[in-house]
Design a protein around this motif. Sequence first.
Motif, short mmCIF file in Angstrom:
data_model
loop_
_atom_site.label_atom_id
_atom_site.label_comp_id
_atom_site.label_asym_id
_atom_site.label_seq_id
_atom_site.Cartn_x
_atom_site.Cartn_y
_atom_site.Cartn_z
N LYS A 72 -43.78 51.20 5.49
CA LYS A 72 -43.51 52.22 6.51
C LYS A 72 -44.60 52.21 7.57
CE LYS A 72 -41.84 56.01 4.92
NZ LYS A 72 -41.69 57.37 4.32
N ALA A 73 -45.85 52.10 7.14
CA ALA A 73 -46.95 52.04 8.10
C ALA A 73 -46.84 50.80 8.96
CB ALA A 73 -48.28 52.08 7.37
N ALA A 74 -46.42 49.69 8.37
CA ALA A 74 -46.25 48.46 9.15
C ALA A 74 -45.14 48.63 10.18
CB ALA A 74 -45.95 47.28 8.22
N ASP A 75 -44.04 49.27 9.77
CA ASP A 75 -42.92 49.51 10.70
C ASP A 75 -43.33 50.41 11.86
OD1 ASP A 75 -41.23 47.98 9.19
OD2 ASP A 75 -40.24 49.68 8.19
N CYS A 76 -44.29 51.29 11.61
CA CYS A 76 -44.69 52.27 12.62
C CYS A 76 -46.06 51.97 13.23
CB CYS A 76 -44.71 53.66 11.99
SG CYS A 76 -43.11 54.22 11.35
N ALA A 77 -46.48 50.72 13.12
CA ALA A 77 -47.82 50.36 13.57
C ALA A 77 -48.03 50.57 15.07
CB ALA A 77 -48.12 48.91 13.20
N ASP A 78 -46.94 50.63 15.83
CA ASP A 78 -47.06 50.81 17.28
C ASP A 78 -47.21 52.28 17.67
OD1 ASP A 78 -44.32 50.96 16.25
OD2 ASP A 78 -43.72 51.33 18.32
N LEU A 79 -47.15 53.18 16.70
CA LEU A 79 -47.20 54.61 17.00
C LEU A 79 -48.62 55.15 16.84
CD1 LEU A 79 -43.99 55.75 15.07
CD2 LEU A 79 -44.23 55.30 17.52
N PRO A 80 -48.98 56.18 17.61
CA PRO A 80 -50.34 56.75 17.54
C PRO A 80 -50.49 57.72 16.37
CG PRO A 80 -49.07 57.92 19.20
CD PRO A 80 -48.17 56.83 18.68
N LEU A 81 -50.36 57.20 15.15
CA LEU A 81 -50.36 58.03 13.96
C LEU A 81 -51.65 57.88 13.16
CD1 LEU A 81 -46.72 57.33 12.71
CD2 LEU A 81 -47.57 59.44 13.80
N ILE A 82 -52.03 58.95 12.49
CA ILE A 82 -53.14 58.93 11.55
C ILE A 82 -52.53 59.06 10.16
CG2 ILE A 82 -55.20 60.16 10.75
CD1 ILE A 82 -55.59 61.06 13.67
N TRP A 83 -52.79 58.08 9.31
CA TRP A 83 -52.15 58.00 8.00
C TRP A 83 -53.08 58.55 6.90
CZ3 TRP A 83 -47.14 56.36 7.13
CH2 TRP A 83 -46.49 55.81 8.24
N HIS A 84 -52.52 59.44 6.09
CA HIS A 84 -53.23 60.04 4.97
C HIS A 84 -52.56 59.57 3.68
CE1 HIS A 84 -55.23 63.31 7.47
NE2 HIS A 84 -54.29 62.87 8.29
N PHE A 85 -53.34 59.08 2.74
CA PHE A 85 -52.79 58.77 1.42
C PHE A 85 -53.15 59.91 0.49
CE2 PHE A 85 -52.39 57.00 -2.77
CZ PHE A 85 -51.25 56.22 -2.66
N VAL A 86 -52.14 60.56 -0.11
CA VAL A 86 -52.38 61.80 -0.85
C VAL A 86 -52.00 61.71 -2.33
CG1 VAL A 86 -52.11 63.19 1.23
CG2 VAL A 86 -50.10 62.76 -0.21
N GLY A 87 -51.50 60.58 -2.79
CA GLY A 87 -51.05 60.47 -4.18
C GLY A 87 -52.10 59.85 -5.08
N GLN A 88 -51.82 59.89 -6.38
CA GLN A 88 -52.71 59.24 -7.34
C GLN A 88 -52.72 57.74 -7.05
OE1 GLN A 88 -51.84 60.20 -11.40
NE2 GLN A 88 -53.86 59.58 -12.12
N LEU A 89 -53.91 57.18 -6.96
CA LEU A 89 -54.05 55.80 -6.50
C LEU A 89 -54.61 54.91 -7.60
CD1 LEU A 89 -53.95 53.71 -4.22
CD2 LEU A 89 -56.18 54.57 -3.44
N GLN A 90 -53.86 53.85 -7.90
CA GLN A 90 -54.34 52.85 -8.85
C GLN A 90 -55.33 51.93 -8.15
OE1 GLN A 90 -50.64 51.04 -10.01
NE2 GLN A 90 -50.30 52.50 -11.68
N THR A 91 -56.33 51.46 -8.89
CA THR A 91 -57.35 50.62 -8.26
C THR A 91 -56.78 49.32 -7.71
OG1 THR A 91 -57.89 49.69 -10.44
CG2 THR A 91 -59.22 51.55 -9.67
N ASN A 92 -55.71 48.80 -8.34
CA ASN A 92 -55.14 47.55 -7.85
C ASN A 92 -54.35 47.71 -6.55
OD1 ASN A 92 -52.85 48.81 -8.82
ND2 ASN A 92 -52.25 47.18 -10.22
N LYS A 93 -54.19 48.95 -6.09
CA LYS A 93 -53.53 49.20 -4.81
C LYS A 93 -54.53 49.45 -3.68
CE LYS A 93 -49.23 49.15 -6.33
NZ LYS A 93 -48.23 48.15 -5.86
N ALA A 94 -55.81 49.46 -4.00
CA ALA A 94 -56.82 49.80 -3.01
C ALA A 94 -56.78 48.86 -1.80
CB ALA A 94 -58.21 49.79 -3.64
N ARG A 95 -56.65 47.56 -2.07
CA ARG A 95 -56.67 46.61 -0.96
C ARG A 95 -55.53 46.85 0.02
NH1 ARG A 95 -57.49 40.32 -2.28
NH2 ARG A 95 -59.35 41.30 -3.22
N SER A 96 -54.37 47.22 -0.51
CA SER A 96 -53.22 47.50 0.35
C SER A 96 -53.43 48.79 1.14
CB SER A 96 -51.94 47.59 -0.47
OG SER A 96 -50.84 47.93 0.33
N VAL A 97 -53.89 49.83 0.45
CA VAL A 97 -54.03 51.13 1.09
C VAL A 97 -55.02 51.10 2.25
CG1 VAL A 97 -54.88 53.50 0.71
CG2 VAL A 97 -53.25 52.47 -0.89
N VAL A 98 -56.11 50.36 2.10
CA VAL A 98 -57.11 50.36 3.17
C VAL A 98 -56.61 49.66 4.43
CG1 VAL A 98 -59.00 50.46 1.51
CG2 VAL A 98 -58.31 48.25 2.46
#
Length: 247
Positions: free
Chosen positions: A78-104
């Motif tokens: 979703k963030a990739a689809d909306c990369a052209d928009l002036p949005l600030i993205w917040h991650f608010v869910g429980q995060l697994q360590t193996n997803k860290a690279r993607s989230v950042v």
Amino acid sequence: MTEGQSAGVPAARLEQLRAGLATVERRIDAACAAAGRPRSEVTLVVVTKTYPASDTRLLASLGVRHVAENRDQDAAPKAADCADLPLIWHFVGQLQTNKARSVVRYAHHVHSVDRSRLVSALSEAVLKAERRELGCLVQVAFDGGTAQGRAGVPPEQVLEMADLIADTPGLRLDGVMTVAPLTGPLTGDPSAAFTRLAEISTAVRASHPAATMVSAGMSGDLEQAIAAGATHVRVGTAVLGARSPLG
């Protein structure tokens, strides 16, 4: 192409979102007035989980700038689809360590930092991505450590976690976050939980003055959160409508 036709979305959906957003904005205005706070002190973060990128685009067209997701598998595309928009993205869910690279790759703030292994994983991912820094909030749990409770750091361990984040390369300590507890002594009393979070925020800021974010309150309890001093309220259903049971 008109605003209501963008991304193939019917004009009716735009009007639904406009109405939901207006209702929530009125609630925030009233809550700020009741608490004697300037409206500028509270940021609305619209939680777009389970809804398509087309809704995020429509929200952006209505002036929304802060959006949140709680699952990386949904957020990343979703963030990739909306990369052209002036949005600030917040991650608010429980995060697994193996997803860290993607989230950042897309998140400006991660609200759900609750353990040292996640701090290390986020730091490593930020440094590998060669980005400047990632804003992190300590998620505070008021459930009394029960297995059925929310994820998060017990109140007595928050300062230790805050220090760790602040001292870790690539990370910026932004503040604290909580969700009204499901179990424990504060169950059914979100005002008490949010007031306690504000007290914890004050203690954190004594050592880290820039950690001013207090993320609390959702569709059903945003007024209580604002009364207690929340700077960011995370609202989804009240803006976007009822979610799928699988969401």
